[in-house]
Scaffold this motif. Structure first.
Motif, PDB file in Angstrom:
ATOM      1  N   HIS A 176      -7.068   2.879   0.271  1.00 14.52           N
ATOM      2  CA  HIS A 176      -6.488   1.650   0.825  1.00 14.52           C
ATOM      3  C   HIS A 176      -7.359   1.106   1.958  1.00 14.52           C
ATOM      4  O   HIS A 176      -7.619  -0.104   2.048  1.00 14.52           O
TER       5      HIS A 176
ATOM      6  N   THR B  20      -3.465  -0.750  -4.299  1.00 14.23           N
ATOM      7  CA  THR B  20      -3.701  -1.591  -3.133  1.00 14.23           C
ATOM      8  C   THR B  20      -3.541  -3.026  -3.596  1.00 14.23           C
ATOM      9  O   THR B  20      -4.150  -3.419  -4.594  1.00 14.23           O
TER      10      THR B  20
ATOM     11  N   GLN C  73      -5.656   2.800  -8.367  1.00 11.01           N
ATOM     12  CA  GLN C  73      -6.431   3.986  -8.036  1.00 11.01           C
ATOM     13  C   GLN C  73      -6.311   5.071  -9.113  1.00 11.01           C
ATOM     14  O   GLN C  73      -6.611   6.240  -8.849  1.00 11.01           O
TER      15      GLN C  73
ATOM     16  N   THR D 254       0.835  -1.208   0.000  1.00  8.73           N
ATOM     17  CA  THR D 254       0.000   0.000   0.000  1.00  8.73           C
ATOM     18  C   THR D 254       0.868   1.255   0.000  1.00  8.73           C
ATOM     19  O   THR D 254       0.499   2.264   0.607  1.00  8.73           O
ATOM     20  N   SER D 255       2.007   1.234  -0.667  1.00  7.04           N
ATOM     21  CA  SER D 255       2.960   2.338  -0.542  1.00  7.04           C
ATOM     22  C   SER D 255       2.575   3.572  -1.347  1.00  7.04           C
ATOM     23  O   SER D 255       3.037   4.669  -1.041  1.00  7.04           O
ATOM     24  N   CYS D 256       1.737   3.406  -2.383  1.00  8.89           N
ATOM     25  CA  CYS D 256       1.390   4.563  -3.212  1.00  8.89           C
ATOM     26  C   CYS D 256      -0.069   4.479  -3.651  1.00  8.89           C
ATOM     27  O   CYS D 256      -0.961   4.593  -2.818  1.00  8.89           O
ATOM     28  N   ASP D 257      -0.307   4.261  -4.939  1.00  7.20           N
ATOM     29  CA  ASP D 257      -1.685   4.320  -5.436  1.00  7.20           C
ATOM     30  C   ASP D 257      -2.185   2.983  -5.969  1.00  7.20           C
ATOM     31  O   ASP D 257      -3.124   2.944  -6.752  1.00  7.20           O
TER      32      ASP D 257
ATOM     33  N   VAL E 278      -1.678   2.135   6.708  1.00  7.85           N
ATOM     34  CA  VAL E 278      -2.822   1.240   6.489  1.00  7.85           C
ATOM     35  C   VAL E 278      -2.352  -0.198   6.295  1.00  7.85           C
ATOM     36  O   VAL E 278      -2.832  -1.131   6.959  1.00  7.85           O
TER      37      VAL E 278
ATOM     38  N   GLY F 282      -0.658   5.702   3.376  1.00 12.47           N
ATOM     39  CA  GLY F 282      -0.870   4.368   2.812  1.00 12.47           C
ATOM     40  C   GLY F 282      -0.043   3.320   3.514  1.00 12.47           C
ATOM     41  O   GLY F 282      -0.523   2.201   3.776  1.00 12.47           O
TER      42      GLY F 282
ATOM     43  N   ALA G  83      -5.348   8.532  -1.582  1.00  9.92           N
ATOM     44  CA  ALA G  83      -4.748   7.200  -1.668  1.00  9.92           C
ATOM     45  C   ALA G  83      -4.926   6.436  -0.362  1.00  9.92           C
ATOM     46  O   ALA G  83      -5.322   5.257  -0.362  1.00  9.92           O
ATOM     47  N   ALA G  84      -4.654   7.079   0.765  1.00 10.62           N
ATOM     48  CA  ALA G  84      -4.753   6.404   2.058  1.00 10.62           C
ATOM     49  C   ALA G  84      -6.181   5.946   2.328  1.00 10.62           C
ATOM     50  O   ALA G  84      -6.417   4.820   2.790  1.00 10.62           O
TER      51      ALA G  84
END
Length: 359
Positions: free
Chosen positions: A55, A13, A36, A8-11, A94, A91, A51-52
Motif C-alpha cells: 500500500h 489498494t 496484490q 487499503t483495508s486488506c490486499d 497507510v 494497511g 500488504a501494508a
C-alpha cells in the motif's frame, strides 16, 4: 459534491473520485484498484506486513491516477474519505494517514469510513434504492445478513460464528491443492464435478437463528479428502461440487428466513430488495440460487457490478458523500480500528475475543 475515496483495508489498494449531485444521485468519475494477489499467492493467503508495504509503495500513484482519469486536481475535490476499519491494521494506517494529510493540507472535510458501510451503501450509488433493504455480505473476511434501515442505522440479523464464507472457500482450495485465491478455483473445479457423489453437512440449516457457520463444513471436507488419499482430479472436482452445493443450500436457507423476517417487519415496503455484495457474490451457483429465491419471495435481487462488489474505493467515496449530507465529518485524530462492527447495538457473539466483535 466530489469526494476522493481511499481503500487499503486488506490486499487491494484503491482510489476513486465519486460525484453526488443535488438530487442525491451518484456518478463514478474514476475507480482505480491495484490487486496484490500475485504478492500473496506463494503463501496461500494475505500476509499483513506484505500488504501494508505494498500500500505504501503504490497509494500516492493510484491517487494521482484517479485524479487524472477524473480530469481533476486535489483543488477540485470537496472532501476526502478513507477506510478506517475493519481490516488489517497496517494497511488501514497507510490509507487513513494519507487521507488525513490530503484533507488537512487542502482544508477539506474528512470522513473515516467503516468498510462494511461502504458495501452496505453501494446499491444507493448503483441502483438508487431507498431504505430499508436487506444486505447479504459474503466476502473473504465477513459473512453477515444486515438490515439497512437508514444512513448509520444498521441491524445485524445474522453473522458467521466462525469462518467467513470466502475464507472457507480459500481454505478448501488450499486443502485440495488448488491455487490462490481459492473461490474461483473451487468454482472452476466444481463445474466438472458431481455434487451428488458426496453428502456434506449444511451448518445451521433449519435453525431459527440467522447466523452462519462454515468451520464444520470445512472440517468435513478435510476428513473426506483425507479418506480418499491420494486424490484424483475427479475426486477434487466432486468434492468441490459437493462443497459448493452445501454452501448454496445453506445460504438459501439462511436468506429465505431473512426475507420472511423483512416482510414481517416491513409489510408496507412495496418493492423490497436483497442486495448481495462481496467477492463470493461472483459465484454463479450461489448467485443463481439467490436470484431464484428472490423471485419466489417477491424481492428484487441487486448485485452491484463485480468491480464494486469486491474491495474498491468508489464505495468508500460514496459513503463519504452520503455522510456529508449529515455534516458528519470526523476529527483528524480518529484512529484506525481493526475491528469495527457495523451494528454497534448487537452483542458480540461468544468467541469474539477481548477486542470485541469482528463485525
Amino acid at each position: 459534491m466530489r469526494v476522493l475515496g481511499i481503500e487499503t483495508s486488506c490486499d487491494e489498494t484503491a482510489a476513486a473520485i465519486v460525484e453526488r449531485d443535488a438530487d442525491g444521485r451518484g456518478r463514478i468519475l474514476s475507480n482505480v484498484v491495484l490487486s496484490q494477489i500475485d504478492d500473496h499467492a506463494p503463501y496461500g493467503g494475505v500476509v499483513p506486513e506484505i500488504a501494508a508495504r505494498a500500500h505504501v509503495e503504490v497509494l500516492d500513484r493510484l491517487i494521482g491516477q484517479a485524479l487524472h482519469e477524473a480530469q481533476m486536481s486535489l483543488d477540485d475535490i470537496d472532501a476526502v474519505a478513507a477506510t478506517a476499519g475493519p481490516g488489517l491494521i497496517g494497511g488501514l494506517i497507510v490509507g487513513l494517514m494519507t487521507g488525513k494529510a490530503i484533507a488537512m493540507a487542502g482544508r477539506k472535510p474528512f470522513y473515516a469510513i467503516n468498510h462494511l458501510e461502504g458495501h452496505a451503501l453501494t446499491p444507493r450509488l448503483t441502483d438508487q434504492i431507498d431504505f430499508p433493504y436487506l444486505l447479504l455480505l459474503v466476502s473473504g473476511g465477513h459473512t453477515q445478513m444486515v438490515l439497512v434501515k437508514g444512513l448509520g442505522d444498521y441491524e445485524r440479523l445474522g453473522t458467521t460464528i466462525d469462518d467467513a464464507l470466502g475464507e472457507a472457500f480459500d481454505k478448501t482450495a488450499k486443502l485440495l491443492g488448488l491455487a490462490y485465491p481459492g473461490g474461483p478455483e473451487v468454482e472452476k473445479a466444481a463445474r466438472l464435478g458431481d455434487p451428488a457423489r458426496f453428502l456434506l453437512p449444511r451448518p445451521l440449516k433449519g435453525e431459527e437463528r440467522l447466523d452462519f457457520s462454515f468451520s464444520g463444513l470445512k472440517t468435513a471436507v478435510r476428513q473426506l479428502a483425507t479418506s480418499l488419499q491420494p486424490l484424483s482430479q475427479a475426486d477434487v472436482n466432486d468434492i468441490c461440487a459437493a462443497f459448493q452445493s452445501a454452501v448454496a443450500d445453506t445460504l438459501d436457507d439462511r436468506v429465505a428466513r431473512s426475507l420472511a423476517l423483512f416482510r414481517h417487519r416491513f409489510p408496507d415496503v412495496a418493492a423490497p430488495a436483497l442486495v448481495v455484495a462481496g467477492g463470493v457474490a461472483a459465484n454463479k451457483i450461489i448467485r443463481d440460487g439467490l436470484q431464484r429465491l428472490c423471485a419466489e419471495h417477491g424481492f428484487r435481487f441487486i448485485a452491484p457490478p463485480m468491480a464494486l462488489c469486491t474491495d474498491n474505493a468508489a464505495m468508500i467515496a460514496w459513503a463519504g458523500a452520503e455522510r456529508a449530507k449529515q455534516n458528519a465529518a470526523d476529527p483528524l485524530d480518529i484512529a484506525p480500528r481493526s475491528r469495527w462492527p457495523l451494528d454497534l447495538r448487537s452483542a458480540p457473539l461468544i468467541g469474539a475475543g477481548r477486542r470485541g466483535a469482528k463485525a
